[in-house]
Design a protein around this motif. Structure first.
Motif, short mmCIF file in Angstrom:
data_model
loop_
_atom_site.label_atom_id
_atom_site.label_comp_id
_atom_site.label_asym_id
_atom_site.label_seq_id
_atom_site.Cartn_x
_atom_site.Cartn_y
_atom_site.Cartn_z
N ALA A 81 3.74 -0.78 -8.22
CA ALA A 81 4.23 -0.91 -7.14
C ALA A 81 4.76 -2.26 -6.76
CB ALA A 81 2.65 -0.77 -6.05
N LEU A 82 4.37 -3.13 -7.44
CA LEU A 82 5.31 -4.40 -7.16
C LEU A 82 6.50 -4.60 -8.24
CD1 LEU A 82 2.30 -7.08 -7.09
CD2 LEU A 82 4.14 -6.42 -5.34
N ASP A 83 6.46 -3.56 -8.96
CA ASP A 83 7.67 -3.40 -10.02
C ASP A 83 7.76 -4.69 -11.22
OD1 ASP A 83 9.79 -2.15 -11.42
OD2 ASP A 83 11.13 -3.30 -9.98
N VAL A 84 6.58 -5.08 -11.40
CA VAL A 84 6.44 -5.95 -12.40
C VAL A 84 5.47 -5.76 -13.60
CG1 VAL A 84 6.48 -7.85 -10.89
CG2 VAL A 84 4.23 -7.18 -11.34
N SER A 85 5.56 -6.25 -14.70
CA SER A 85 4.78 -6.06 -15.91
C SER A 85 3.38 -6.38 -15.32
CB SER A 85 5.19 -6.92 -17.05
OG SER A 85 3.99 -7.00 -17.96
N PRO A 86 2.29 -5.75 -16.06
CA PRO A 86 0.80 -6.11 -15.60
C PRO A 86 0.72 -7.52 -16.12
CG PRO A 86 0.96 -3.83 -16.63
CD PRO A 86 2.31 -4.40 -16.88
N LEU A 87 1.37 -8.13 -17.14
CA LEU A 87 0.93 -9.41 -17.31
C LEU A 87 1.73 -10.45 -16.48
CD1 LEU A 87 2.46 -9.48 -21.26
CD2 LEU A 87 0.04 -9.63 -20.36
N ALA A 88 2.35 -9.85 -15.67
CA ALA A 88 2.80 -10.86 -14.52
C ALA A 88 1.93 -11.05 -13.46
CB ALA A 88 4.25 -10.27 -13.64
N ALA B 19 -8.00 -2.83 1.82
CA ALA B 19 -8.37 -2.92 0.41
C ALA B 19 -7.84 -3.96 -0.47
CB ALA B 19 -8.57 -1.72 -0.50
N LEU B 20 -6.51 -4.20 -0.25
CA LEU B 20 -5.47 -4.97 -0.76
C LEU B 20 -5.69 -6.19 -0.19
CD1 LEU B 20 -2.12 -2.92 -0.85
CD2 LEU B 20 -3.51 -3.61 -2.88
N SER B 21 -5.91 -6.37 0.95
CA SER B 21 -6.49 -7.84 1.62
C SER B 21 -7.63 -8.30 1.01
CB SER B 21 -6.61 -7.61 3.28
OG SER B 21 -7.11 -8.84 3.80
N ARG B 22 -8.50 -7.39 0.84
CA ARG B 22 -9.83 -7.96 0.08
C ARG B 22 -9.68 -8.30 -1.40
NH1 ARG B 22 -11.61 -3.28 2.99
NH2 ARG B 22 -11.79 -2.03 0.92
N VAL B 23 -8.62 -7.56 -2.00
CA VAL B 23 -8.19 -8.17 -3.40
C VAL B 23 -7.63 -9.71 -3.19
CG1 VAL B 23 -6.51 -7.91 -5.15
CG2 VAL B 23 -7.85 -5.91 -4.38
N GLU B 24 -6.74 -9.71 -2.43
CA GLU B 24 -5.92 -11.06 -2.40
C GLU B 24 -7.12 -12.17 -1.88
OE1 GLU B 24 -2.35 -10.81 0.01
OE2 GLU B 24 -1.42 -9.54 -1.61
N THR B 25 -7.94 -11.93 -1.21
CA THR B 25 -9.05 -12.79 -0.66
C THR B 25 -9.97 -13.19 -1.53
OG1 THR B 25 -10.30 -11.31 0.76
CG2 THR B 25 -8.51 -12.54 1.78
N SER C 234 0.92 -1.28 0.06
CA SER C 234 -0.13 0.11 0.00
C SER C 234 0.81 1.35 -0.07
CB SER C 234 -1.08 -0.12 1.09
OG SER C 234 -1.65 1.09 1.21
N ASP C 235 1.74 1.14 0.83
CA ASP C 235 2.82 2.45 0.69
C ASP C 235 3.62 2.68 -0.33
OD1 ASP C 235 2.18 2.72 3.53
OD2 ASP C 235 4.01 1.76 4.32
N ARG C 236 3.71 1.74 -1.40
CA ARG C 236 4.37 1.86 -2.40
C ARG C 236 3.49 2.37 -3.76
NH1 ARG C 236 7.40 -1.35 0.41
NH2 ARG C 236 9.61 -1.59 0.11
N MET C 237 2.16 2.13 -3.41
CA MET C 237 1.14 2.74 -4.27
C MET C 237 0.86 4.44 -4.14
SD MET C 237 -1.79 -0.12 -4.22
CE MET C 237 -2.52 0.39 -5.77
N THR C 238 1.78 5.05 -4.71
CA THR C 238 1.94 6.46 -4.73
C THR C 238 1.27 7.37 -5.87
OG1 THR C 238 4.00 6.60 -5.86
CG2 THR C 238 3.86 6.33 -3.40
N GLY C 239 0.79 6.77 -6.74
CA GLY C 239 0.09 7.29 -7.96
C GLY C 239 -1.32 7.73 -7.85
N ASP D 137 -6.73 -0.25 -11.18
CA ASP D 137 -5.89 -0.84 -9.89
C ASP D 137 -4.76 -1.73 -10.28
OD1 ASP D 137 -8.11 0.15 -8.29
OD2 ASP D 137 -9.36 -1.76 -8.34
N LEU D 138 -5.15 -2.82 -11.47
CA LEU D 138 -4.17 -3.60 -11.74
C LEU D 138 -2.61 -3.05 -12.23
CD1 LEU D 138 -4.02 -6.74 -12.66
CD2 LEU D 138 -3.74 -5.62 -15.01
N LEU D 139 -3.03 -1.75 -13.20
CA LEU D 139 -1.76 -1.09 -13.44
C LEU D 139 -1.15 -0.21 -12.23
CD1 LEU D 139 -2.92 0.51 -16.85
CD2 LEU D 139 -1.46 -1.54 -16.69
N ALA D 140 -1.56 -0.07 -11.32
CA ALA D 140 -1.15 0.66 -10.09
C ALA D 140 -0.46 -0.32 -9.27
CB ALA D 140 -1.97 1.44 -9.48
N ILE D 141 -1.09 -1.55 -9.09
CA ILE D 141 -0.53 -2.83 -8.36
C ILE D 141 0.68 -3.29 -8.86
CG2 ILE D 141 -0.80 -5.02 -7.48
CD1 ILE D 141 -3.79 -4.10 -7.24
N ALA D 142 0.66 -3.48 -10.24
CA ALA D 142 1.81 -3.77 -11.03
C ALA D 142 3.07 -3.00 -10.88
CB ALA D 142 1.34 -4.01 -12.33
#
Length: 160
Positions: free
Chosen positions: A64-71, A42-48, A29-34, A57-62
Motif C-alpha cells: 500500500a505504501l509502494d515500498v519494499s518490505p525491507l523499507a 487499526a493502523l493508528s494502533r500499529v503506529e502507536t 487504509s484506502d490503499r489496502m485493497t488486497g 500485515d507487513l506485506l500488505a502495508i508495504a
C-alpha cells in the motif's frame, strides 16, 4: 536488534513513510485493497505500538505504501555507518541492508553459499563485472556496483 526493537523500527518506518507521502491513516487504509485490509484505527494502533504487525500485515502495508518490505523492517539510519544491534552484535546499517537484500552474509564469509540459500535460483548478484564496462542501458540493473543477473534454468546458472 533486541526483542521489540524490530517492532519499534517497523511502526516508526510505517509512520515516517506514510507522512512523507502526505497521507492520513485513512489514505493508507484506502490503499489496502488486497486480502489484508486494516482500517484507520487499526493502523493508528500499529503506529502507536499498541498493535503488532504480522507478516501478512507487513506485506500488505508495504504494498500500500509502494515500498519494499525491507523499507519497513530495517532501520533507515541517517548514516550508513551507524551501528545497529542485531542479535547482540553491533553492525553498520549499510551491512544490515546488504544482508537484507541478499548481497552479503553477516556471520559467514561464504557469500556465494549465502546468496544460493537466500535468493531464488534465477536471481543472483555478480560483483565480478566492472560497472564501467557495461553499456549505459545495462547500468540501470546495477545496484551498488553489483550486476543483477537473471538465469533461465535452475540447472544452468546464469553467466556473469
Amino acid at each position: 536488534m533486541a526483542k521489540g526493537e524490530v517492532h519499534d523500527v517497523v511502526r516508526a518506518n510505517i509512520e515516517r513513510i506514510r507522512r512523507s507521502r502526505g497521507w492520513t491513516l485513512q489514505n493508507l487504509s484506502d490503499r489496502m485493497t488486497g486480502a489484508v485490509q486494516l482500517d484507520a484505527p487499526a493502523l493508528s494502533r500499529v503506529e502507536t505500538g499498541a498493535r503488532r504487525v504480522d507478516t501478512d500485515d507487513l506485506l500488505a502495508i508495504a504494498a500500500a505504501l509502494d515500498v519494499s518490505p525491507l523499507a519497513l523492517l530495517l532501520p533507515s539510519q541517517v548514516s550508513p555507518y551507524e551501528l545497529v544491534n542485531v542479535g547482540g552484535t553491533a553492525l553498520e546499517s549499510r551491512l544490515l541492508w546488504e544482508w537484507g537484500i541478499g548481497q552479503h552474509p553477516i556471520t559467514d564469509l561464504d557469500t556465494r553459499g549465502f546468496q544460493a540459500r537466500s535468493l531464488p535460483w534465477w536471481f543472483r548478484v555478480d560483483s565480478s563485472v566492472p560497472v564501467d564496462a557495461l553499456p549505459d542501458s545495462a547500468r540501470s540493473k546495477v545496484i551498488d556496483e553489483k550486476l543483477l543477473v537473471y538465469g533461465s534454468d535452475p540447472e544452468e546458472p546464469a553467466d556473469g
